[in-house]
Design a protein around this motif. Structure first.
Motif, PDB file in Angstrom:
ATOM      1  N   LEU A 132       0.799  -1.303  -0.343  1.00 24.09           N
ATOM      2  CA  LEU A 132       0.291  -0.255  -0.096  1.00 24.09           C
ATOM      3  C   LEU A 132       0.964   1.126   0.081  1.00 24.09           C
ATOM      4  O   LEU A 132       0.512   2.586  -0.338  1.00 24.09           O
ATOM      5  N   LEU A 133       1.842   1.458   0.707  1.00 23.03           N
ATOM      6  CA  LEU A 133       2.960   2.367   1.001  1.00 23.03           C
ATOM      7  C   LEU A 133       3.522   2.756  -0.355  1.00 23.03           C
ATOM      8  O   LEU A 133       3.845   4.316  -0.954  1.00 23.03           O
ATOM      9  N   ALA A 134       3.957   1.723  -0.910  1.00 19.72           N
ATOM     10  CA  ALA A 134       4.288   1.809  -2.145  1.00 19.72           C
ATOM     11  C   ALA A 134       3.432   1.898  -3.339  1.00 19.72           C
ATOM     12  O   ALA A 134       4.209   2.798  -4.537  1.00 19.72           O
ATOM     13  N   ARG A 135       2.067   1.875  -3.337  1.00 18.94           N
ATOM     14  CA  ARG A 135       1.726   2.528  -4.468  1.00 18.94           C
ATOM     15  C   ARG A 135       0.554   3.979  -3.433  1.00 18.94           C
ATOM     16  O   ARG A 135      -0.241   4.545  -4.578  1.00 18.94           O
ATOM     17  N   GLY A 136       1.473   4.715  -2.837  1.00 17.91           N
ATOM     18  CA  GLY A 136       1.355   6.354  -2.667  1.00 17.91           C
ATOM     19  C   GLY A 136      -0.292   6.273  -1.828  1.00 17.91           C
ATOM     20  O   GLY A 136      -0.624   7.202  -1.477  1.00 17.91           O
ATOM     21  N   ALA A 137      -0.408   5.313  -0.951  1.00 18.98           N
ATOM     22  CA  ALA A 137      -1.371   5.819   0.787  1.00 18.98           C
ATOM     23  C   ALA A 137      -1.000   6.559   1.228  1.00 18.98           C
ATOM     24  O   ALA A 137       0.076   6.503   1.912  1.00 18.98           O
ATOM     25  N   GLU A 138      -2.179   7.195   1.818  1.00 14.46           N
ATOM     26  CA  GLU A 138      -2.091   8.242   2.680  1.00 14.46           C
ATOM     27  C   GLU A 138      -1.540   8.044   4.180  1.00 14.46           C
ATOM     28  O   GLU A 138      -2.751   6.930   4.931  1.00 14.46           O
ATOM     29  N   THR A 139      -0.736   8.481   4.759  1.00 16.05           N
ATOM     30  CA  THR A 139      -0.558   7.979   5.875  1.00 16.05           C
ATOM     31  C   THR A 139      -0.423   8.877   6.954  1.00 16.05           C
ATOM     32  O   THR A 139      -1.237   8.556   8.229  1.00 16.05           O
ATOM     33  N   ASN A 140      -1.512   9.707   7.017  1.00 14.45           N
ATOM     34  CA  ASN A 140      -1.603  10.990   7.744  1.00 14.45           C
ATOM     35  C   ASN A 140      -3.590  10.784   8.261  1.00 14.45           C
ATOM     36  O   ASN A 140      -3.639  11.579   9.027  1.00 14.45           O
ATOM     37  N   ALA A 141      -3.652  10.027   7.501  1.00 16.53           N
ATOM     38  CA  ALA A 141      -5.793   9.818   7.661  1.00 16.53           C
ATOM     39  C   ALA A 141      -5.915   9.271   8.465  1.00 16.53           C
ATOM     40  O   ALA A 141      -4.792   8.259   9.810  1.00 16.53           O
ATOM     41  N   ARG A 142      -6.611   9.565  10.036  1.00 17.64           N
ATOM     42  CA  ARG A 142      -7.221   9.303  10.932  1.00 17.64           C
ATOM     43  C   ARG A 142      -8.630   9.193  11.349  1.00 17.64           C
ATOM     44  O   ARG A 142      -9.370   9.242  10.359  1.00 17.64           O
ATOM     45  N   ASN A 143      -8.487   7.773  11.974  1.00 16.75           N
ATOM     46  CA  ASN A 143     -10.170   6.539  12.073  1.00 16.75           C
ATOM     47  C   ASN A 143     -11.008   7.401  12.990  1.00 16.75           C
ATOM     48  O   ASN A 143     -10.370   9.083  13.916  1.00 16.75           O
ATOM     49  N   VAL A 144     -12.187   7.135  13.251  1.00 19.83           N
ATOM     50  CA  VAL A 144     -13.186   8.024  14.577  1.00 19.83           C
ATOM     51  C   VAL A 144     -12.565   8.055  15.933  1.00 19.83           C
ATOM     52  O   VAL A 144     -12.509   8.867  16.502  1.00 19.83           O
ATOM     53  N   LEU A 166       6.563   2.087   8.150  1.00 21.08           N
ATOM     54  CA  LEU A 166       6.419   3.540   7.965  1.00 21.08           C
ATOM     55  C   LEU A 166       6.886   5.116   8.599  1.00 21.08           C
ATOM     56  O   LEU A 166       7.407   5.921   6.944  1.00 21.08           O
ATOM     57  N   ILE A 167       7.760   4.996   9.205  1.00 18.69           N
ATOM     58  CA  ILE A 167       8.817   6.026   8.941  1.00 18.69           C
ATOM     59  C   ILE A 167       9.963   6.026   7.553  1.00 18.69           C
ATOM     60  O   ILE A 167      10.308   7.086   7.464  1.00 18.69           O
ATOM     61  N   LYS A 168      10.038   4.542   6.974  1.00 20.05           N
ATOM     62  CA  LYS A 168      10.601   4.817   5.934  1.00 20.05           C
ATOM     63  C   LYS A 168      10.121   5.580   4.497  1.00 20.05           C
ATOM     64  O   LYS A 168       9.660   6.337   3.013  1.00 20.05           O
ATOM     65  N   ALA A 169       8.679   5.429   5.137  1.00 18.87           N
ATOM     66  CA  ALA A 169       7.682   6.567   4.034  1.00 18.87           C
ATOM     67  C   ALA A 169       7.759   7.386   4.006  1.00 18.87           C
ATOM     68  O   ALA A 169       6.409   8.165   3.123  1.00 18.87           O
ATOM     69  N   GLY A 170       8.002   8.618   5.426  1.00 19.87           N
ATOM     70  CA  GLY A 170       8.237   9.683   6.119  1.00 19.87           C
ATOM     71  C   GLY A 170       7.048   9.739   6.720  1.00 19.87           C
ATOM     72  O   GLY A 170       7.636  10.940   6.955  1.00 19.87           O
ATOM     73  N   VAL A 171       6.993   9.008   6.877  1.00 17.68           N
ATOM     74  CA  VAL A 171       6.016   9.381   8.607  1.00 17.68           C
ATOM     75  C   VAL A 171       7.301   9.665   9.675  1.00 17.68           C
ATOM     76  O   VAL A 171       8.179   8.942  10.055  1.00 17.68           O
ATOM     77  N   ASP A 172       6.712  10.854  10.393  1.00 23.86           N
ATOM     78  CA  ASP A 172       7.821  11.888  11.448  1.00 23.86           C
ATOM     79  C   ASP A 172       6.756  10.957  12.689  1.00 23.86           C
ATOM     80  O   ASP A 172       6.258  11.753  12.521  1.00 23.86           O
ATOM     81  N   PRO A 173       7.347  10.054  13.634  1.00 23.83           N
ATOM     82  CA  PRO A 173       7.137   9.549  14.839  1.00 23.83           C
ATOM     83  C   PRO A 173       6.473  10.641  16.504  1.00 23.83           C
ATOM     84  O   PRO A 173       5.524  10.537  16.567  1.00 23.83           O
TER      85      PRO A 173
END
Length: 536
Positions: A132-144, A166-173
């Motif tokens: 999913l990450l390789a295909r550009g999935a949004e990492t900042n979306a939040r659930n309810v 996720l960190i490798k994909a650009g997520v900042d912990p």
């Protein structure tokens, strides 16, 4: 003669069973029967594509969508699509098939605002997450629940390996936050605080040792001053508390929350945690004696909302807790909070209306300024295909081989999702480029809305500060500068002048010069006197 209810029930059972078993031949045979349609549902609202995706039946899934015309983004009763079911169950081949061949929407949200990536992070596997990450999935979306993909993987599930992806994909912990709280009173929690509260010892070590988060909470404190140490202590996580103390949290063991409680006060009183409480109390006593002891940990700057007003740094240099709180109200819905002052609530509701219009106009402007999309929509064959699919989605199968039309239809799927999520209605005229004058007015109107939203935000913040401090800022400003009479002003002016050393020196020299002049003019000095002085 139509089939009986019993015959239809059996046909449906065979239909869903063949989808689960990846039996394409039986699928074709059952669909040849008029009693079963490709989009039929079971009693739980699941279509055959959902069954196939959940069980990893790739051949059946591809046949249903690409040969039989099933909707790749069809939702069950909970709003989940086939991609949700495939991602949540770790069916990587089906995930690839749905995205690459069936053009399923990768960031589709279900009824709990969960994307396929969030579902995969919570209960799928690392391979699916990587796909999913390789295909550009949004990492900042939040659930309810306020959790994004990183929090679900690391803090809730405790899967460090997915966290690394996720960190490798650009997520900042350090920027991962969770909106949470009881009774709708949502606050923002850091990833470290959540991991500490849930007792995820491995996740806590990962966040501190490998992600660089401070155990003291100095770079991720919450707006109600809850530190990681307090979060772990409150939930009775003794192992996590001891690890935090060894990792630097001892320096903030003396800090208190909004309720005035330290971590030691929050730790449950039981025999198993007696030694942990003693360590907390000793650490708090030492921290109080330190000359560097802090009274609180400020909320992180990233939590400050980026206001519409302009500035060199995009806002203030320090987080305002009241501004952070207002942002949490807006994110969760102001109507969920009972304690919001009425004037603040009314202003924020007006702000929300403007924000909704801003988002709509920004979305439309993005389509209007998409030159390729506008060029495609001017083609009668493309426009006709769009109308054809809008009237009946199953007609999409007629255009599978036309990359240009499918590209436009994919964009229209985003438009439809945007309209569905927001309850908006968008016509063809709204998304087709107008003349330059109308386009310029559209941009000007967007700028005006943003400016008006900025004013409303500032008004709400001022009203909240007045409510919080109990003081009328305008009256306070007037009382600080009372009206004075002319005589008092004159005396104040002269006293200020006399207090100035420069004025004193100037006045003294002026008086001496004037006295010297008059003394000379009146004959005070005679040549004879000067001669006498010279003789003597």
């Amino acid at each position: 003669m139509p089939p009986s209810a019993e015959a239809r029930r059996k046909a449906l059972d065979d239909f869903f069973e063949s989808a689960r078993e990846d039996d394409v031949e039986t699928l074709d045979a059952v669909l040849g029967n008029d009693s079963v349609k490709v989009d039929d549902r079971d009693r739980h609202g699941h279509a055959a594509t959902h069954h196939a995706a959940a069980l990893g039946s790739e051949r059946a899934l591809k046949s249903l969508i690409m040969r039989k015309g099933a909707d790749a983004d069809a939702e069950d009763d909970d709003g989940r699509t086939a991609l949700h079911h495939a991602a949540a169950n770790g069916r990587d081949a089906c995930v690839r098939c749905l995205i690459d061949e069936c053009e399923a929407w990768i960031d589709v949200c279900d009824g709990r605002d969960e994307t396929p990536l969030i579902a995969a992070c919570r209960q799928g596997d690392a391979t699916t997450v990587e796909t999913l990450l390789a295909r550009g999935a949004e990492t900042n979306a939040r659930n309810v629940d306020g959790c994004d993909a990183f929090v679900e993987a690391v803090c809730v599930r405790g899967d460090v390996e997915i966290g690394k992806l996720l960190i490798k994909a650009g997520v900042d912990p350090k920027r991962a936050r969770v909106r949470c709280g009881a009774g709708g009173a949502n606050v923002s929690r850091s990833a470290l605080n959540v991991a500490c509260a849930l007792g995820r010892y491995g996740a806590v070590k990962f966040l501190i040792d490998e992600c660089g988060l401070e155990a003291s909470g100095s770079d991720c404190a919450d707006i109600d001053y809850m530190t990681p140490l307090m979060s772990a202590a409150m939930m009775g996580e003794g192992d996590v508390v001891e690890y935090l103390l060894l990792s630097g949290a001892a320096a903030t063991a003396h800090l208190t929350s909004e309720d005035g409680l330290t971590a030691a006060d929050m730790l449950p009183d039981n025999s198993e945690l007696h030694e942990v409480k003693r360590k907390l109390q000793n650490a708090a006593a030492k921290a109080m004696q330190s000359p560097r002891a802090r009274s609180f940990i400020a909320a992180p700057r990233d939590d400050v909302p980026r206001k519409w007003s302009t500035g060199k740094n995009g806002g203030g240099s320090r987080a305002d807790p009241l501004e952070v709180r207002m942002r949490s109200w807006i994110q969760a819905g102001v109507d969920k909070y009972e304690g919001v002052p009425r004037n603040v609530r009314e202003t924020l509701e007006k702000h929300a209306v403007l924000t909704k219009e801003i988002e709509l106009r920004s979305f439309l402007l993005g389509l209007i300024e998409d030159d390729q999309f506008q060029e495609d929509m001017q083609d009668p064959s493309v426009r006709g295909a769009v109308d054809d699919v809008i009237n009946d989605f199953h007609n999409v199968t007629k255009y599978r081989d036309n990359a240009r039309i499918m590209h436009v239809l994919t964009k229209f799927r985003h438009v439809q999702r945007f309209c569905k999520d927001r309850g908006e209605k968008i016509t063809f005229d709204d998304i087709l480029a107008p003349d330059e004058a109308k386009l310029e007015r559209h941009r000007e109107r967007l700028s005006e809305l943003k400016a008006a939203a900025g004013v409303l935000w500032d008004d709400a913040l001022l009203a909240l500060k007045i409510f919080t401090t109990g003081e009328d800022m305008e009256a306070l400003a007037k009382s600080s500068f009372p009206v004075m009479s002319t005589w008092k002003r004159t005396k104040l002016l002269f006293s200020d002048m006399l207090e100035s050393q420069g004025v004193h020196a100037f006045v003294s020299l002026s008086i001496f010069a004037i006295a010297l002049y008059y003394y000379w003019a009146l004959g005070g000095f005679r040549r004879k006197q000067w001669e006498n002085i010279a003789v003597t």
